[in-house]
Motif scaffolding. Structure first.
Motif, PDB file in Angstrom:
ATOM      1  N   GLU A 110       9.846 114.934  76.597  1.00  0.00           N
ATOM      2  CA  GLU A 110       8.943 116.426  76.356  1.00  0.00           C
ATOM      3  C   GLU A 110       7.695 116.518  76.964  1.00  0.00           C
ATOM      4  N   LYS A 111       7.044 115.497  77.040  1.00  0.00           N
ATOM      5  CA  LYS A 111       5.367 115.389  77.766  1.00  0.00           C
ATOM      6  C   LYS A 111       5.584 115.337  78.970  1.00  0.00           C
ATOM      7  N   VAL A 112       6.245 114.505  79.788  1.00  0.00           N
ATOM      8  CA  VAL A 112       6.361 114.546  81.271  1.00  0.00           C
ATOM      9  C   VAL A 112       7.459 114.701  81.984  1.00  0.00           C
ATOM     10  N   LYS A 113       7.379 115.391  83.222  1.00  0.00           N
ATOM     11  CA  LYS A 113       8.553 115.773  83.847  1.00  0.00           C
ATOM     12  C   LYS A 113       8.490 114.751  85.203  1.00  0.00           C
ATOM     13  N   LEU A 114       9.360 113.522  85.191  1.00  0.00           N
ATOM     14  CA  LEU A 114       9.187 112.444  86.227  1.00  0.00           C
ATOM     15  C   LEU A 114      10.150 112.638  87.094  1.00  0.00           C
ATOM     16  N   THR A 115       9.872 111.957  88.128  1.00  0.00           N
ATOM     17  CA  THR A 115      11.091 112.483  89.502  1.00  0.00           C
ATOM     18  C   THR A 115      12.142 111.491  89.267  1.00  0.00           C
ATOM     19  N   THR A 116      12.091 110.715  88.751  1.00  0.00           N
ATOM     20  CA  THR A 116      13.404 109.454  88.491  1.00  0.00           C
ATOM     21  C   THR A 116      13.414 109.514  86.809  1.00  0.00           C
ATOM     22  N   GLU A 117      14.662 109.251  86.616  1.00  0.00           N
ATOM     23  CA  GLU A 117      14.873 109.298  84.948  1.00  0.00           C
ATOM     24  C   GLU A 117      14.755 107.705  84.650  1.00  0.00           C
ATOM     25  N   ILE A 118      14.319 107.736  83.210  1.00  0.00           N
ATOM     26  CA  ILE A 118      14.065 106.556  82.592  1.00  0.00           C
ATOM     27  C   ILE A 118      15.043 106.204  81.591  1.00  0.00           C
ATOM     28  N   ASN A 119      15.656 105.182  81.533  1.00  0.00           N
ATOM     29  CA  ASN A 119      16.521 104.976  80.413  1.00  0.00           C
ATOM     30  C   ASN A 119      16.056 103.728  79.505  1.00  0.00           C
ATOM     31  N   LYS A 120      16.909 103.486  78.481  1.00  0.00           N
ATOM     32  CA  LYS A 120      16.404 102.544  77.271  1.00  0.00           C
ATOM     33  C   LYS A 120      16.109 101.246  77.660  1.00  0.00           C
ATOM     34  N   THR A 121      16.727 100.859  78.679  1.00  0.00           N
ATOM     35  CA  THR A 121      16.539  99.054  79.001  1.00  0.00           C
ATOM     36  C   THR A 121      15.314  99.186  79.931  1.00  0.00           C
ATOM     37  N   GLN A 122      14.662 100.378  80.405  1.00  0.00           N
ATOM     38  CA  GLN A 122      13.390 100.101  80.966  1.00  0.00           C
ATOM     39  C   GLN A 122      12.144  99.881  79.979  1.00  0.00           C
ATOM     40  N   LEU A 123      12.434 100.339  78.781  1.00  0.00           N
ATOM     41  CA  LEU A 123      11.236 100.246  77.616  1.00  0.00           C
ATOM     42  C   LEU A 123      11.213  98.776  77.195  1.00  0.00           C
ATOM     43  N   GLU A 124       9.941  98.479  77.052  1.00  0.00           N
ATOM     44  CA  GLU A 124       9.604  97.179  76.253  1.00  0.00           C
ATOM     45  C   GLU A 124       8.594  97.261  75.352  1.00  0.00           C
ATOM     46  N   PHE A 125       8.832  97.067  74.035  1.00  0.00           N
ATOM     47  CA  PHE A 125       7.745  97.203  73.062  1.00  0.00           C
ATOM     48  C   PHE A 125       7.837  96.448  71.781  1.00  0.00           C
ATOM     49  N   PRO A 126       6.884  95.953  71.210  1.00  0.00           N
ATOM     50  CA  PRO A 126       6.915  95.076  69.988  1.00  0.00           C
ATOM     51  C   PRO A 126       7.460  95.664  68.873  1.00  0.00           C
ATOM     52  N   GLU A 127       7.815  94.899  67.675  1.00  0.00           N
ATOM     53  CA  GLU A 127       8.569  95.767  66.642  1.00  0.00           C
ATOM     54  C   GLU A 127       7.489  96.307  65.949  1.00  0.00           C
ATOM     55  N   MET A 128       7.759  97.487  65.640  1.00  0.00           N
ATOM     56  CA  MET A 128       6.666  98.641  65.043  1.00  0.00           C
ATOM     57  C   MET A 128       7.027  98.872  63.646  1.00  0.00           C
ATOM     58  N   LYS A 129       6.365  98.269  62.645  1.00  0.00           N
ATOM     59  CA  LYS A 129       6.591  98.346  61.275  1.00  0.00           C
ATOM     60  C   LYS A 129       5.264  99.062  60.601  1.00  0.00           C
ATOM     61  N   ARG A 130       4.189  98.971  61.018  1.00  0.00           N
ATOM     62  CA  ARG A 130       2.985  99.232  60.506  1.00  0.00           C
ATOM     63  C   ARG A 130       2.217 100.330  61.436  1.00  0.00           C
TER      64      ARG A 130
END
Length: 155
Positions: A110-130
């Motif tokens: 929504e915010k950025v138009k990238l030249t290559t598509e990003i998929n779920k496997t490329q994301l890394e983040f900690p568990e967010m509960k708070r």
């Protein structure tokens, strides 16, 4: 008695032998019975060597272009600043539900138009509960990693 070897060019990378496009010397029986029938190698003639050199130049050009695109995408992502996600909270700063990779991908698209598509496997983040500030890593390629900040706030 001399041991006869023949030059071949590898069409696929093989452990303990070499990478794709490498010229190696091997015994005729090994070439005849294993490498050529499995299509792991071709006889190293001048035409085949020239063809592989041309293919290698094209592959190198594509790699350079891909790395340039990844670096451009990294700059775009890191220059955006913070993203904000609003969640309903229970008590002690814990919110309802989960933040998923799909939500983050939708927010990025929504915010950025990238030249290559990003998929779920490329994301890394900690568990967010708070509620709080989290850093998300986006692995664009092996050695190019973009980091973005996400704030999770109460509605």
């Amino acid at each position: 008695m001399t041991k006869k070897t023949i030059k071949v060019i590898l069409t696929k990378s093989i452990n303990n032998l070499g990478e794709h496009g490498t010229i190696i010397k091997a015994k005729p029986g090994y070439i005849r019975n294993y490498l050529i029938p499995k299509k792991f190698a071709k006889m190293a003639t001048h035409n085949v060597i020239h063809q592989f050199e041309l293919e290698q130049k094209a592959i190198d050009m594509k790699k350079k272009q891909f790395l340039k695109e990844c670096n451009d995408n990294k700059e775009l992502l890191e220059n955006l600043g913070k993203f904000t996600i609003y969640k309903k909270i229970k008590e002690d700063g814990i919110f309802f539900g989960k933040i998923t990779k799909k939500q983050i991908l939708d927010l990025l698209n929504e915010k950025v138009k990238l030249t290559t598509e990003i998929n779920k496997t490329q994301l890394e983040f900690p568990e967010m509960k708070r509620l709080g500030n989290y850093i998300i890593k986006i692995i664009l390629t092996n050695n190019i990693i973009a980091k973005i900040n996400i704030d999770i706030l109460a509605e």
